[in-house]
Design an enzyme around this catalytic site. Structure first.
Site, PDB file in Angstrom:
ATOM      1  N   ASP A  69       0.850  -1.189   0.000  1.00  0.00           N
ATOM      2  CA  ASP A  69       0.000   0.000   0.000  1.00  0.00           C
ATOM      3  C   ASP A  69       0.896   1.253   0.000  1.00  0.00           C
ATOM      4  O   ASP A  69       1.849   1.339   0.787  1.00  0.00           O
ATOM      5  CB  ASP A  69      -0.869  -0.055   1.274  1.00  0.00           C
ATOM      6  CG  ASP A  69      -1.982   0.967   1.284  1.00  0.00           C
ATOM      7  OD1 ASP A  69      -2.344   1.470   0.209  1.00  0.00           O
ATOM      8  OD2 ASP A  69      -2.502   1.251   2.384  1.00  0.00           O
ATOM      9  N   GLU A 117      -2.696   6.042  -8.280  1.00  0.00           N
ATOM     10  CA  GLU A 117      -3.567   7.037  -7.617  1.00  0.00           C
ATOM     11  C   GLU A 117      -3.487   8.345  -8.373  1.00  0.00           C
ATOM     12  O   GLU A 117      -2.405   8.807  -8.723  1.00  0.00           O
ATOM     13  CB  GLU A 117      -3.149   7.253  -6.156  1.00  0.00           C
ATOM     14  CG  GLU A 117      -3.995   8.336  -5.475  1.00  0.00           C
ATOM     15  CD  GLU A 117      -3.796   8.435  -3.958  1.00  0.00           C
ATOM     16  OE1 GLU A 117      -3.465   7.414  -3.331  1.00  0.00           O
ATOM     17  OE2 GLU A 117      -3.978   9.541  -3.414  1.00  0.00           O
ATOM     18  N   HIS A 158      -7.321   9.988   4.654  1.00  0.00           N
ATOM     19  CA  HIS A 158      -6.800   8.919   5.510  1.00  0.00           C
ATOM     20  C   HIS A 158      -6.938   9.348   6.966  1.00  0.00           C
ATOM     21  O   HIS A 158      -6.743  10.512   7.286  1.00  0.00           O
ATOM     22  CB  HIS A 158      -5.315   8.684   5.232  1.00  0.00           C
ATOM     23  CG  HIS A 158      -5.029   8.159   3.863  1.00  0.00           C
ATOM     24  ND1 HIS A 158      -4.440   8.911   2.890  1.00  0.00           N
ATOM     25  CD2 HIS A 158      -5.246   6.942   3.322  1.00  0.00           C
ATOM     26  CE1 HIS A 158      -4.294   8.184   1.803  1.00  0.00           C
ATOM     27  NE2 HIS A 158      -4.772   6.982   2.027  1.00  0.00           N
ATOM     28  N   GLY A 159      -7.201   8.407   7.817  1.00  0.00           N
ATOM     29  CA  GLY A 159      -7.220   8.700   9.251  1.00  0.00           C
ATOM     30  C   GLY A 159      -8.546   9.278   9.705  1.00  0.00           C
ATOM     31  O   GLY A 159      -9.529   9.280   8.961  1.00  0.00           O
ATOM     32  N   GLY A 206      -8.911   5.703   2.775  1.00  0.00           N
ATOM     33  CA  GLY A 206      -9.522   6.492   3.841  1.00  0.00           C
ATOM     34  C   GLY A 206     -10.931   6.036   4.145  1.00  0.00           C
ATOM     35  O   GLY A 206     -11.851   6.842   4.261  1.00  0.00           O
ATOM     36  N   GLY A 207     -11.103   4.712   4.291  1.00  0.00           N
ATOM     37  CA  GLY A 207     -12.445   4.160   4.526  1.00  0.00           C
ATOM     38  C   GLY A 207     -13.011   4.500   5.903  1.00  0.00           C
ATOM     39  O   GLY A 207     -14.234   4.593   6.063  1.00  0.00           O
ATOM     40  N   ASN A 252      -9.864   0.635   1.240  1.00  0.00           N
ATOM     41  CA  ASN A 252      -8.736   0.575   2.183  1.00  0.00           C
ATOM     42  C   ASN A 252      -9.195   1.061   3.553  1.00  0.00           C
ATOM     43  O   ASN A 252      -9.836   2.119   3.649  1.00  0.00           O
ATOM     44  CB  ASN A 252      -7.602   1.484   1.686  1.00  0.00           C
ATOM     45  CG  ASN A 252      -6.838   0.858   0.542  1.00  0.00           C
ATOM     46  OD1 ASN A 252      -7.382   0.062  -0.194  1.00  0.00           O
ATOM     47  ND2 ASN A 252      -5.587   1.223   0.406  1.00  0.00           N
ATOM     48  N   THR A 303      -7.629   2.886  10.177  1.00  0.00           N
ATOM     49  CA  THR A 303      -7.672   3.632  11.444  1.00  0.00           C
ATOM     50  C   THR A 303      -8.665   3.038  12.445  1.00  0.00           C
ATOM     51  O   THR A 303      -8.353   2.923  13.639  1.00  0.00           O
ATOM     52  CB  THR A 303      -8.020   5.113  11.169  1.00  0.00           C
ATOM     53  OG1 THR A 303      -7.031   5.628  10.270  1.00  0.00           O
ATOM     54  CG2 THR A 303      -7.988   5.936  12.438  1.00  0.00           C
TER      55      THR A 303
HETATM   56  P1  13P Z   1      -8.177   4.847   6.999  1.00  0.00           P
HETATM   57  O1  13P Z   1      -7.058   4.731   7.967  1.00  0.00           O
HETATM   58  O2  13P Z   1      -8.808   6.191   6.978  1.00  0.00           O
HETATM   59  O3  13P Z   1      -9.196   3.753   7.184  1.00  0.00           O
HETATM   60  O4  13P Z   1      -7.553   4.669   5.539  1.00  0.00           O
HETATM   61  C1  13P Z   1      -6.741   3.571   5.278  1.00  0.00           C
HETATM   62  C2  13P Z   1      -6.119   3.682   3.928  1.00  0.00           C
HETATM   63  O5  13P Z   1      -6.603   4.343   3.052  1.00  0.00           O
HETATM   64  C3  13P Z   1      -4.879   2.924   3.680  1.00  0.00           C
HETATM   65  O6  13P Z   1      -4.324   3.154   2.437  1.00  0.00           O
END
Ligand code: 13P
Length: 392
Positions: A82, A134, A181-182, A210-211, A231, A234
């Site tokens: 990743d 990306e 993300h996060g 950034g799910g 993905n 967090t």
């Molecule tokens: P989150 O940490 O927001 O779930 O995103 C994870 C991610 O996109 C890893 O590439």
């Protein structure tokens, strides 16, 4: 065997309109939790290792465990690098056992992103490995507060996305449509219309980074508009952290095992929730039936040398190990001497390729050609060379 080609896995999800979870892992607890969850849900799953997490674990040490656990799983699994930042990290990921790689050149200007990504796609495809690119910029860092990180969200443009995919040859595209993300404060505002237009224009599996923090409805909208890989990290780290804090509160004097007790279960629960929410539960058998199994190849050479001393043969092997193990798709280089003095062939190479495609790209790789022509062939005329595919 349940390592499968990620391209086939995501094609199935794209056709059947569900999303495969790509969970980032940072330890063996995460690895077990993710695979337990996938098996409990009978779901295909992607084990994701993010380069931004390499400070927290030693990538070459963790990968053999990841590969071994994936092979023993009874659901289809892919292993993905990743956010690989460089060509070298993509090669390292493939050589350590990743069956998919992401090139994150999204902070570069468009032309720079295209050039860099295309170079990595060429290398990875020659190893049979699919690539995620990306375009646009998803800000933030996995596992941290996205608002504390610089870098503005840059949305993916439809026309640029089409040109990018055509020129780079990426297999999957991570798009930027409003996620970060996060952890994000407030409600994320997703541009689903833009996503739909990108999906219509490209027709390839789309990826959301950034799910964490999205609503049920937002996930459904993403999946309805071509997202087949989500993905997620967090929230898994938060579930683990919460469990550790509860353990510490219940027994402030507990040691390491007391602190991490129940962490696997807590992560697993969060993974299962997302797998069911994204519709990949119950899909394992169908994916296994149609996805190419991920099989490695052993390139075996047995040989005798002529006109060389034992020291020269040692040196020949040493130079070969150093040179050949860095060629893309080479998982391991073994050099050996026969135990039996009367063996027909006294020496061997056993070189493991990540995939059958590597048999060709390795043979033609300039480092291999130079080594073989300069060092090996001149002294090892008496040899047999055969490639064997994993029959497991
Ligand atoms: P989150 O940490 O927001 O779930 O995103 C994870 C991610 O996109 C890893 O590439």
């Amino acid at each position: 065997m349940p390592l499968v080609n990620m391209r086939d896995m995501l094609q199935h999800a794209h056709r059947e309109r569900y999303a495969v979870a790509a969970f980032d892992l940072v330890s063996l607890d995460f690895l077990h939790a993710i695979l337990n969850a996938a098996e409990a849900c009978e779901a295909p799953v992607i084990l994701s290792l993010a380069e931004s997490h390499f400070d927290y674990f030693d990538f070459p040490t963790l990968m053999p465990a990841v590969v071994s656990a994936a092979r023993r799983a009874n659901v289809p699994v892919a292993i993905h690098l990743d956010h690989g930042a460089t060509y070298e990290s993509a090669v390292q990921g493939i050589n350590l056992g990743c069956t998919g790689v992401m090139v994150d050149a999204s902070t570069r200007p468009f032309e720079g992103n295209v050039d860099y990504t295309r170079k990595i796609v060429g290398m990875a495809h020659a190893c049979g490995v699919p690539v995620e690119g990306e375009l646009g910029y998803v800000a933030g860092v996995e596992g941290e507060d996205a608002e504390r990180h610089p870098g503005e969200v840059r949305y993916t443009e439809v026309a640029e996305a089409k040109e990018y995919v055509e020129r780079t040859g990426v297999d999957f595209l991570a798009v930027s449509i409003g996620t970060v993300h996060g952890r994000m404060k407030g409600e994320p505002n997703l541009d689903i219309e833009r996503l739909g237009a990108i999906n219509d224009a490209l027709g390839i599996p789309l990826v959301i980074h950034g799910g964490t923090g999205l609503s049920d409805q937002q996930f459904q909208d993403l999946i309805a508009n071509g997202v087949t890989k989500i993905n997620y990290y967090t929230a898994l780290a938060d579930a683990a952290g919460k469990q550790i804090r509860a353990n510490a509160q219940a027994d402030s004097g507990c040691g390491y095992t007391g602190l991490v007790k129940g962490v696997i279960g807590a992560i697993q629960q969060e993974c299962e929730k997302r797998i069911r929410q994204w519709g990949s539960d119950g899909k394992a058998a169908a994916v296994l039936a149609e996805a190419e199994p991920w099989q490695e190849v052993e390139h075996v050479i047995v040989y005798n040398t002529e006109g060389t001393t034992a020291e020269q043969v040692d040196e020949l092997m040493q130079i070969g190990r150093d040179t050949l193990s860095n060629i893309p798709g080479v998982r391991r280089v073994f050099t050996g001497n026969a135990l039996q003095e009367d063996a027909t062939y006294q020496h061997c190479w056993v070189i493991r390729f990540a995939h059958r495609e590597v048999a060709d790209s390795y043979r033609n790789h300039p480092d291999h050609v130079a080594y073989a022509d300069t060092h090996f062939r001149p002294v090892a005329g008496d040899r047999i060379s055969i490639d064997y595919e994993d029959a497991d």
